[in-house]
Write an enzyme that holds these catalytic residues in place. Structure first.
Site, short mmCIF file in Angstrom:
data_model
loop_
_atom_site.label_atom_id
_atom_site.label_comp_id
_atom_site.label_asym_id
_atom_site.label_seq_id
_atom_site.Cartn_x
_atom_site.Cartn_y
_atom_site.Cartn_z
N GLU A 263 0.79 -1.23 0.00
CA GLU A 263 0.00 0.00 0.00
C GLU A 263 0.83 1.28 0.00
OE1 GLU A 263 0.38 -2.27 2.39
OE2 GLU A 263 0.26 -1.42 4.42
N HIS A 287 -7.98 -3.85 -1.30
CA HIS A 287 -7.28 -3.98 -0.02
C HIS A 287 -6.22 -2.87 0.14
CE1 HIS A 287 -5.40 -6.29 3.35
NE2 HIS A 287 -4.31 -5.74 2.88
N GLU A 288 -5.38 -2.74 -0.87
CA GLU A 288 -4.31 -1.73 -0.77
C GLU A 288 -4.91 -0.33 -0.72
OE1 GLU A 288 -1.88 -3.24 0.13
OE2 GLU A 288 -2.21 -5.19 -0.80
N HIS A 291 -6.03 0.53 2.72
CA HIS A 291 -4.91 0.91 3.59
C HIS A 291 -4.66 2.42 3.58
CE1 HIS A 291 -3.10 -2.63 5.35
NE2 HIS A 291 -2.90 -3.25 4.19
N GLU A 310 -3.89 -4.51 9.31
CA GLU A 310 -4.40 -5.51 8.37
C GLU A 310 -5.83 -5.97 8.67
OE1 GLU A 310 -3.02 -5.89 5.65
OE2 GLU A 310 -0.99 -5.16 6.04
N ASP A 367 9.44 -10.84 9.21
CA ASP A 367 9.22 -11.61 7.97
C ASP A 367 8.95 -13.07 8.29
OD1 ASP A 367 9.61 -9.41 6.39
OD2 ASP A 367 11.75 -9.78 6.11
N TYR A 375 -4.58 -10.57 9.79
CA TYR A 375 -5.54 -10.24 8.73
C TYR A 375 -6.92 -10.80 9.06
CZ TYR A 375 -1.59 -9.22 5.55
OH TYR A 375 -0.47 -8.70 4.96
N ARG A 544 5.72 -14.53 -5.95
CA ARG A 544 4.85 -14.14 -4.84
C ARG A 544 4.86 -15.24 -3.78
NH1 ARG A 544 -1.63 -12.84 -5.48
NH2 ARG A 544 -1.99 -12.27 -3.30
N1 BES Z 1 1.03 -4.46 3.71
C1 BES Z 1 0.77 -5.73 3.16
C2 BES Z 1 2.00 -6.41 2.62
C3 BES Z 1 3.11 -6.62 3.61
C4 BES Z 1 2.86 -6.92 4.94
C5 BES Z 1 4.42 -6.53 3.22
C6 BES Z 1 3.90 -7.09 5.84
C7 BES Z 1 5.45 -6.71 4.10
C8 BES Z 1 5.20 -6.99 5.42
C9 BES Z 1 -0.29 -5.65 2.06
O1 BES Z 1 -1.27 -4.70 2.30
C10 BES Z 1 -1.00 -6.97 2.02
O2 BES Z 1 -1.59 -7.29 3.00
N2 BES Z 1 -0.95 -7.69 0.91
C11 BES Z 1 -1.61 -8.97 0.74
C12 BES Z 1 -2.88 -8.83 -0.05
C13 BES Z 1 -4.14 -8.79 0.73
C14 BES Z 1 -5.35 -8.84 -0.20
C15 BES Z 1 -4.28 -9.74 1.85
C16 BES Z 1 -0.69 -9.89 -0.02
O3 BES Z 1 0.44 -9.50 -0.31
O4 BES Z 1 -1.08 -11.00 -0.35
ZN ZN Z 2 -2.60 -5.28 3.85
#
Ligand code: BES
Ligand code: ZN
Length: 590
Positions: A263, A287-288, A291, A310, A367, A375, A544
């Site tokens: 985001e 979603h983004e 945010h 989240e 990480d 979430y 991914r």
């Molecule tokens: N902010 C997150 C991605 C993130 C979280 C990167 C923690 C690094 C550390 C982003 O908003 C996210 O949640 N992305 C999800 C998609 C969502 C629809 C659940 C993803 O990457 O799958």
């Molecule tokens: Zn997110």
């Protein structure tokens, strides 16, 4: 307000950086960024000032007057990096640091031309969440320390820079063959939202407030897939109030981007795995976008409070979905989320710290403990609050929450206090203490039932009794229907069953990565050989983590495919992002 974040060396009692002027030069041949950062302090100060760094080389630190001052780079901690202590003379309002990043900077991925869609130009992008900004710039790398910035970035003239900031003038650089791009970020951000990309990047306007950025070769597909961005923006404003970041642009990334989306304010980053060709995965864009309020305006104080970012955002994402597509779509999405939640909780184990909403992540690597719990447990908790007080009252609460905490970073305790003040008695009524501070999933978690969901899960549950979906009907199922069905099937089937599914529904050729991943997981667990080639090729096409982790786990977890897992990893690891590589190595070693 607490002055300490367990994942940062920042001590806000020393002082606070309020804005930065960054002058960065990108060198693709050495895979480094050389920079000068001017730090403007909120208040004049003197004495030690601690900043976070990781793998940075520090050339010099200077005071207001440009005189060199002493600095000391402590030994690196494997999670936190190295504390940089600059000793500032009394009355310092501004200081500066000259630095160079490492080719291994954890926030940066340097791509060879062959790893891009165009194949002709190199590419560089950043991913700073959760604690990687410190590998690009020395900074107070905690969401408690928000800052504004100006940034000029000098790159080879055939490339373009995009940044999560407002673009300014482009000017010829002092050096031959280089161009300087200028940006300003007038709204204050936490460091994890600092983001940019450099490459052969084109743009196409999609609405009054949105532009799609991506490599030219990806533009047509990307612009089509996300054409409805403005409708989403309006739906989100309906829930949260006005959008305060001026523009909502997005960048469709090269395949090695390790997340679904990020985001970054004014410039969301999106994985190309969302390009299903039927707009079925645009929920990630929603979603983004959400945010922009929950996360970017109102920000978690530390990774311990990540669920505030989240959980609220997934709740908002599904409200947008409900608004645009109706209740049934929301119920299927919530069911897919719940499957993911139960799986995540299962793999942590009953009673785990990481199944609480507020966690104690001190000493751990964000990480590593990243999961769907914040979430999806977060979503269920927010949805329970909504259900309990009613939509109208809850919407007013959410708007007030955003308004009250906009451009600040808050802890879970501060949220609880606000909840108690604004909705007295509700926390007790829903059992907020248990939800937030105890592990596992409370019994009063809301359930989003629908007839379609029941039908699909019923079919899958009946599989072992010989029940099969009607082929003609299932060929017309929506992508969500397929996800629900595949997730509810037994994890391991007979080869005949796999062949029946694959022959009738061409699952190996699925263009929707969610369905493909769900299918390949079953196929691998079932040692279904006709799916091996597709699994191997898929693992070479995407970076991914959401797909890499379960598929490598399945391959490695099955004796018949363990060698294949190692082969495929050896072949592709060089192209994966640093964070993905580290995560996958854990699968092989554990
Ligand atoms: N902010 C997150 C991605 C993130 C979280 C990167 C923690 C690094 C550390 C982003 O908003 C996210 O949640 N992305 C999800 C998609 C969502 C629809 C659940 C993803 O990457 O799958
Ligand atoms: Zn997110």
């Amino acid at each position: 307000m607490s002055h300490r974040d367990p994942h940062s060396y920042t001590d806000l009692n020393q002082g606070r950086v309020q804005s930065m002027d960054l002058d960065l030069t990108v060198d693709f041949s050495s895979k480094t960024i050389t920079g000068k950062a001017d730090f403007h302090l909120a208040k004049a100060m003197g004495g030690p000032m601690d900043l976070d760094t990781r793998d940075l080389t520090i050339q010099a630190a200077r005071d207001n007057a440009g005189n060199e001052v002493e600095f000391e780079l402590a030994e690196a901690d494997s999670v936190l990096g190295s504390r940089l202590r600059v000793n500032l003379p009394d009355g310092t309002e501004k200081f500066s640091i000259d630095f160079t990043t490492s080719p291994e900077a954890s926030a940066l991925q340097w791509l060879d031309p062959a790893q891009t869609a165009g194949g002709k130009h190199p590419y560089l992008f950043s991913q700073c969440q959760a604690i990687h900004a410190r590998s690009v710039i020395p900074c107070q790398d905690t969401p408690l320390a928000r800052f504004t910035f100006n940034c000029s970035m000098t790159v080879p003239e055939e490339l373009a820079v995009v940044m999560a900031a407002a673009p300014g003038e482009k000017s010829p650089a002092g050096k031959a063959g280089m161009t300087t791009f200028n940006f300003a970020m007038p709204q204050s951000i936490p460091p994890y939202l600092f983001a940019f990309a450099v490459g052969n990047i084109a743009s196409k306007d999609l609405g009054p407030r949105s532009t799609c950025y991506t490599e030219p070769e990806m533009m047509e597909k990307s612009a089509w897939e996300f054409a409805e961005v403005d409708k989403m923006l309006l739906a989100a404003e309906d829930i949260f109030g006005p959008y305060l970041w001026d523009r909502f642009d997005f960048l469709v990334m090269p395949p090695s981007f390790p997340y679904g989306g990020m985001e970054n304010p004014r410039l969301t980053f999106l994985t190309p795995t969302l390009l299903a060709g039927d707009r079925s995965l645009v929920n990630v864009l929603a979603h983004e976008l959400a945010h922009s309020w929950t996360g970017n305006l109102v920000t978690n104080a530390s990774i311990n409070d990540f669920w505030l970012n989240e959980g609220f955002t997934v709740w908002a994402e599904r409200r947008i979905l409900e608004n645009l597509e109706g209740l049934e779509a929301k119920s299927l999405s919530a069911a897919i989320g719940r499957n993911g939640l139960l799986e995540a909780m299962n793999s942590f184990g009953k009673g785990s710290e990481f199944t609480k909403l507020e966690i104690n992540g001190e000493g751990g690597d964000p990480d590593e403990f990243y999961s769907l719990v914040p979430y999806e447990k977060g979503f269920l908790f927010v949805a329970l609050l909504e259900e309990t007080v009613g939509r109208e009252k809850f919407d007013a609460f959410v708007k007030k929450y955003i308004d009250h905490f906009a451009f600040t970073s808050l802890t879970t305790a501060e949220f609880e206090e606000f909840l108690n003040k604004e909705l007295p008695g509700v926390a007790d009524q829903v059992g907020a203490e248990e939800w937030i501070h105890q592990p596992d999933l409370p019994a009063n978690a809301p359930v989003f039932a629908s007839a379609r969901l029941e039908m699909l899960e019923g079919l899958a549950k009946g599989w072992t009794d010989g029940i099969r979906p009607e082929v003609n009907e299932a060929q017309n199922w929506s992508p969500e229907d397929w996800q629900i069905f595949l997730q509810a099937l037994p994890k391991c089937l007979t080869s005949e069953d796999c062949a029946w599914l694959n022959d009738n529904f061409l699952l190996n050729e699925q263009g929707n990565c969610e369905i493909l991943c769900n299918w390949l997981e079953i196929a691998i667990n079932s040692s279904f050989e006709p799916a091996y080639d597709r699994t191997a090729s898929f693992l070479g096409e995407v970076g991914r983590m959401k797909y890499l982790k379960p598929l490598y786990s399945a391959l490695h977890g099955n004796e018949n495919t363990r060698a294949l897992a190692a082969d495929v990893f050896a072949k592709n690891a060089g192209g994966y992002h640093f964070i993905a590589k580290v995560g996958l190595e854990k699968i092989f070693s554990g």
